[in-house]
Design a protein around this motif. Structure first.
Motif, PDB file in Angstrom:
ATOM      1  N   UNK A  92       0.830  -1.214   0.000  1.00  0.00           N
ATOM      2  CA  UNK A  92       0.000   0.000   0.000  1.00  0.00           C
ATOM      3  C   UNK A  92       0.858   1.255   0.000  1.00  0.00           C
ATOM      4  N   UNK A  93       1.956   1.255   0.734  1.00  0.00           N
ATOM      5  CA  UNK A  93       2.871   2.398   0.718  1.00  0.00           C
ATOM      6  C   UNK A  93       3.441   2.588  -0.684  1.00  0.00           C
ATOM      7  N   UNK A  94       3.825   1.492  -1.327  1.00  0.00           N
ATOM      8  CA  UNK A  94       4.322   1.578  -2.698  1.00  0.00           C
ATOM      9  C   UNK A  94       3.260   2.056  -3.663  1.00  0.00           C
ATOM     10  N   UNK A  95       2.025   1.606  -3.478  1.00  0.00           N
ATOM     11  CA  UNK A  95       0.938   2.025  -4.358  1.00  0.00           C
ATOM     12  C   UNK A  95       0.654   3.517  -4.209  1.00  0.00           C
ATOM     13  N   UNK A  96       0.731   4.016  -2.998  1.00  0.00           N
ATOM     14  CA  UNK A  96       0.526   5.457  -2.790  1.00  0.00           C
ATOM     15  C   UNK A  96       1.636   6.246  -3.458  1.00  0.00           C
ATOM     16  N   UNK A  97       2.869   5.775  -3.312  1.00  0.00           N
ATOM     17  CA  UNK A  97       3.991   6.439  -3.973  1.00  0.00           C
ATOM     18  C   UNK A  97       3.800   6.448  -5.483  1.00  0.00           C
ATOM     19  N   UNK A  98       3.473   5.307  -6.044  1.00  0.00           N
ATOM     20  CA  UNK A  98       3.349   5.170  -7.495  1.00  0.00           C
ATOM     21  C   UNK A  98       2.106   5.877  -8.027  1.00  0.00           C
ATOM     22  N   UNK A  99       1.027   5.795  -7.311  1.00  0.00           N
ATOM     23  CA  UNK A  99      -0.229   6.341  -7.825  1.00  0.00           C
ATOM     24  C   UNK A  99      -0.512   7.782  -7.480  1.00  0.00           C
ATOM     25  N   UNK A 102       4.276   9.922  -7.838  1.00  0.00           N
ATOM     26  CA  UNK A 102       5.122   9.828  -9.036  1.00  0.00           C
ATOM     27  C   UNK A 102       4.489  10.333 -10.344  1.00  0.00           C
ATOM     28  N   UNK A 103       3.185  10.232 -10.545  1.00  0.00           N
ATOM     29  CA  UNK A 103       2.647  10.676 -11.836  1.00  0.00           C
ATOM     30  C   UNK A 103       2.916  12.155 -12.148  1.00  0.00           C
ATOM     31  N   UNK A 104       3.197  12.942 -11.138  1.00  0.00           N
ATOM     32  CA  UNK A 104       3.420  14.369 -11.355  1.00  0.00           C
ATOM     33  C   UNK A 104       4.870  14.720 -11.627  1.00  0.00           C
ATOM     34  N   UNK A 105       5.782  13.736 -11.435  1.00  0.00           N
ATOM     35  CA  UNK A 105       7.189  14.099 -11.565  1.00  0.00           C
ATOM     36  C   UNK A 105       8.045  13.104 -12.339  1.00  0.00           C
ATOM     37  N   UNK A 106       7.547  11.918 -12.631  1.00  0.00           N
ATOM     38  CA  UNK A 106       8.380  10.878 -13.236  1.00  0.00           C
ATOM     39  C   UNK A 106       7.800  10.390 -14.562  1.00  0.00           C
ATOM     40  N   UNK A 107       8.673   9.885 -15.453  1.00  0.00           N
ATOM     41  CA  UNK A 107       8.197   9.328 -16.721  1.00  0.00           C
ATOM     42  C   UNK A 107       7.550   7.952 -16.516  1.00  0.00           C
ATOM     43  N   UNK A 108       6.699   7.532 -17.448  1.00  0.00           N
ATOM     44  CA  UNK A 108       5.985   6.256 -17.294  1.00  0.00           C
ATOM     45  C   UNK A 108       6.870   5.031 -17.045  1.00  0.00           C
ATOM     46  N   UNK A 110       9.623   4.713 -15.419  1.00  0.00           N
ATOM     47  CA  UNK A 110      10.068   4.726 -14.031  1.00  0.00           C
ATOM     48  C   UNK A 110       8.907   4.408 -13.093  1.00  0.00           C
ATOM     49  N   UNK A 111       7.727   4.874 -13.419  1.00  0.00           N
ATOM     50  CA  UNK A 111       6.541   4.585 -12.610  1.00  0.00           C
ATOM     51  C   UNK A 111       6.241   3.086 -12.643  1.00  0.00           C
ATOM     52  N   UNK A 112       6.304   2.493 -13.827  1.00  0.00           N
ATOM     53  CA  UNK A 112       6.018   1.064 -13.964  1.00  0.00           C
ATOM     54  C   UNK A 112       7.042   0.242 -13.185  1.00  0.00           C
ATOM     55  N   UNK A 113       8.319   0.566 -13.335  1.00  0.00           N
ATOM     56  CA  UNK A 113       9.344  -0.190 -12.618  1.00  0.00           C
ATOM     57  C   UNK A 113       9.242  -0.006 -11.108  1.00  0.00           C
ATOM     58  N   UNK A 114       8.845   1.169 -10.666  1.00  0.00           N
ATOM     59  CA  UNK A 114       8.656   1.391  -9.234  1.00  0.00           C
ATOM     60  C   UNK A 114       7.474   0.584  -8.713  1.00  0.00           C
ATOM     61  N   UNK A 115       6.413   0.492  -9.503  1.00  0.00           N
ATOM     62  CA  UNK A 115       5.269  -0.337  -9.103  1.00  0.00           C
ATOM     63  C   UNK A 115       5.675  -1.805  -9.001  1.00  0.00           C
ATOM     64  N   UNK A 116       6.453  -2.272  -9.968  1.00  0.00           N
ATOM     65  CA  UNK A 116       6.934  -3.655  -9.925  1.00  0.00           C
ATOM     66  C   UNK A 116       7.839  -3.868  -8.708  1.00  0.00           C
ATOM     67  N   UNK A 117       8.685  -2.895  -8.427  1.00  0.00           N
ATOM     68  CA  UNK A 117       9.569  -2.990  -7.260  1.00  0.00           C
ATOM     69  C   UNK A 117       8.761  -3.032  -5.962  1.00  0.00           C
ATOM     70  N   UNK A 118       7.686  -2.268  -5.891  1.00  0.00           N
ATOM     71  CA  UNK A 118       6.843  -2.288  -4.690  1.00  0.00           C
ATOM     72  C   UNK A 118       6.230  -3.672  -4.486  1.00  0.00           C
ATOM     73  N   UNK A 119       5.806  -4.300  -5.569  1.00  0.00           N
ATOM     74  CA  UNK A 119       5.237  -5.649  -5.479  1.00  0.00           C
ATOM     75  C   UNK A 119       6.298  -6.638  -4.997  1.00  0.00           C
ATOM     76  N   UNK A 120       7.491  -6.551  -5.566  1.00  0.00           N
ATOM     77  CA  UNK A 120       8.575  -7.459  -5.206  1.00  0.00           C
ATOM     78  C   UNK A 120       8.984  -7.252  -3.746  1.00  0.00           C
ATOM     79  N   UNK A 121       9.105  -5.999  -3.321  1.00  0.00           N
ATOM     80  CA  UNK A 121       9.473  -5.731  -1.927  1.00  0.00           C
ATOM     81  C   UNK A 121       8.400  -6.241  -0.973  1.00  0.00           C
TER      82      UNK A 121
END
Length: 140
Positions: A92-99, A102-108, A110-121
């Protein structure tokens, strides 16, 4: 070592190897990956990891045929719940970060890889807590 503890070790080690390859590979690229590159690469690595984990489960089940087929007892269920609960909060912390952030400051990509990283973590936290619970004799 308990059967479910062995399967948690198997999954955690396979995750560490698989995603220890994927994330540095994506981070060290000279050009940003396209979303298709991310999907293709992650799909191959996750699929390979799944096959290795399935084969590992078969091997572990063959080594302990009586134990592998047993239903989890109350302690196993409590340990699984504890790990899943902690993993959920990390996700949930990762989802809040990604959703939200990040949409206001990062390219797509990086957002996708961060979401995948949140799932893995989140999954790693789940399995680590399961392992610690078995190691320390937690009873719920």
């Amino acid at each position: 070592m308990a059967y479910r503890e062995k399967t948690a070790w198997l999954t955690l080690v396979c995750m560490a190897v698989a995603y220890g390859i994927y994330f540095p590979m994506m981070a060290l690229r000279e050009t940003p990956p396209t979303l298709f590159d991310i999907l293709w690469t992650f799909g191959i690595i996750a699929g390979t990891q799944a096959v290795v984990v399935i084969i590992g489960h078969i091997v572990l089940a063959a080594q302990a045929p009586g134990v592998a087929g047993r239903r989890p007892d109350e302690r196993d269920k409590a340990i699984a719940r504890r790990g899943a609960s902690a993993g959920y909060y990390v996700l949930m912390a990762g989802a809040i970060l990604v959703g939200v952030v990040m949409p206001f400051s990062e390219p797509p990509p990086k957002i996708v890889n961060t979401a995948l990283l949140a799932i893995v973590i989140a999954e790693a936290v789940n399995h680590c807590l399961v392992l610690l619970s078995y190691r320390r004799g937690w009873h719920g």
